[in-house]
Scaffold this motif. Structure first.
Motif, PDB file in Angstrom:
ATOM      1  N   ALA A  12      18.026 -13.683  12.918  1.00 24.80           N
ATOM      2  CA  ALA A  12      18.610 -14.911  13.480  1.00 24.80           C
ATOM      3  C   ALA A  12      17.513 -15.842  13.977  1.00 24.80           C
ATOM      4  O   ALA A  12      17.597 -17.066  13.812  1.00 24.80           O
ATOM      5  CB  ALA A  12      19.579 -14.567  14.610  1.00 24.80           C
ATOM      6  N   PHE A  13      16.466 -15.274  14.572  1.00 18.26           N
ATOM      7  CA  PHE A  13      15.357 -16.096  15.052  1.00 18.26           C
ATOM      8  C   PHE A  13      14.660 -16.799  13.893  1.00 18.26           C
ATOM      9  O   PHE A  13      14.366 -17.996  13.967  1.00 18.26           O
ATOM     10  CB  PHE A  13      14.346 -15.259  15.851  1.00 18.26           C
TER      11      PHE A  13
ATOM     12  N   GLN B  70      15.783 -17.689  11.000  1.00 13.17           N
ATOM     13  CA  GLN B  70      16.630 -18.767  10.497  1.00 13.17           C
ATOM     14  C   GLN B  70      16.659 -19.951  11.464  1.00 13.17           C
ATOM     15  O   GLN B  70      16.579 -21.109  11.045  1.00 13.17           O
ATOM     16  CB  GLN B  70      18.047 -18.252  10.255  1.00 13.17           C
ATOM     17  N   ALA B  71      16.767 -19.657  12.763  1.00 12.73           N
ATOM     18  CA  ALA B  71      16.851 -20.724  13.760  1.00 12.73           C
ATOM     19  C   ALA B  71      15.554 -21.521  13.833  1.00 12.73           C
ATOM     20  O   ALA B  71      15.578 -22.757  13.910  1.00 12.73           O
ATOM     21  CB  ALA B  71      17.196 -20.144  15.130  1.00 12.73           C
TER      22      ALA B  71
ATOM     23  N   ASP C  44      18.640  -9.779  15.517  1.00 10.95           N
ATOM     24  CA  ASP C  44      18.054 -10.809  16.373  1.00 10.95           C
ATOM     25  C   ASP C  44      16.836 -11.435  15.695  1.00 10.95           C
ATOM     26  O   ASP C  44      16.652 -12.649  15.715  1.00 10.95           O
ATOM     27  CB  ASP C  44      17.628 -10.219  17.725  1.00 10.95           C
TER      28      ASP C  44
ATOM     29  N   LEU D 160      14.101 -22.462  21.662  1.00 10.13           N
ATOM     30  CA  LEU D 160      14.769 -21.290  21.112  1.00 10.13           C
ATOM     31  C   LEU D 160      14.415 -20.056  21.924  1.00 10.13           C
ATOM     32  O   LEU D 160      13.273 -19.899  22.347  1.00 10.13           O
ATOM     33  CB  LEU D 160      14.318 -21.024  19.672  1.00 10.13           C
TER      34      LEU D 160
ATOM     35  N   GLY E 217      16.928 -16.239  18.664  1.00 12.77           N
ATOM     36  CA  GLY E 217      17.349 -17.337  17.807  1.00 12.77           C
ATOM     37  C   GLY E 217      18.381 -18.240  18.439  1.00 12.77           C
ATOM     38  O   GLY E 217      18.780 -19.237  17.845  1.00 12.77           O
TER      39      GLY E 217
END
Length: 149
Positions: free
Chosen positions: A133-134, A136-137, A130, A88, A92
């Motif tokens: 999103a990270f 969650q990823a 960002d 990753l 993310g």
């Protein structure tokens, strides 16, 4: 299972700790110099030499199918993917075997443009979106790895 972090310029170390602790997954912070890390049994620090790509080399050697690698370095992402790791970026965005070729090509084009004197902007500023999103990823990648084990 563990998370390997290319930590020297990583803006999401705190987020890595949060997700890893929730899932009880060890984290290794890899850097060329000493960095402060939380005193926690799941967090360890690996300081490598200040040689060119020393942190990348260590991460690539340790990465495997049981690893999630966090890096913005496209060439390290490629090496980690070849070792079987999930990778990753700090925003993310997952690096995958199907997307890494285009990322490497884009990196090469941008380097050529810069070498030719073209003024091109850098990456956009890191944003709260960002960071979200990270989170969650990384959660998604750890859950997927847990299902495989």
């Amino acid at each position: 299972m563990r998370v390997l972090v290319d930590a020297d310029a990583c803006p999401v170390k705190d987020e890595v700790y949060k997700v890893a602790w929730r899932h009880e997954v060890p984290v290794v912070i890899v850097s060329n110099s000493w960095l402060r890390v939380p005193q926690h049994p799941l967090v360890s620090r690996q300081v490598v030499s200040d040689g060119f790509d020393a942190a990348d080399d260590w991460i690539a050697e340790q990465a495997g199918a049981d690893s999630v690698v966090i890096t913005a370095d496209i060439l390290l992402a490629d090496r980690a993917l070849k070792a079987g790791a999930r990778v990753l970026s700090p925003t993310g965005k997952p690096f995958t075997t199907s997307s890494i070729g285009a990322a490497i090509a884009t990196r090469a084009i941008m380097a050529d443009l810069r070498a030719g004197g073209d003024q091109i902007g850098g990456p956009k500023p890191f944003s709260p979106a960002d960071r979200s999103a990270f989170l969650q990823a990384l959660d998604r990648e750890i859950v997927a790895l847990k299902r495989l084990t």
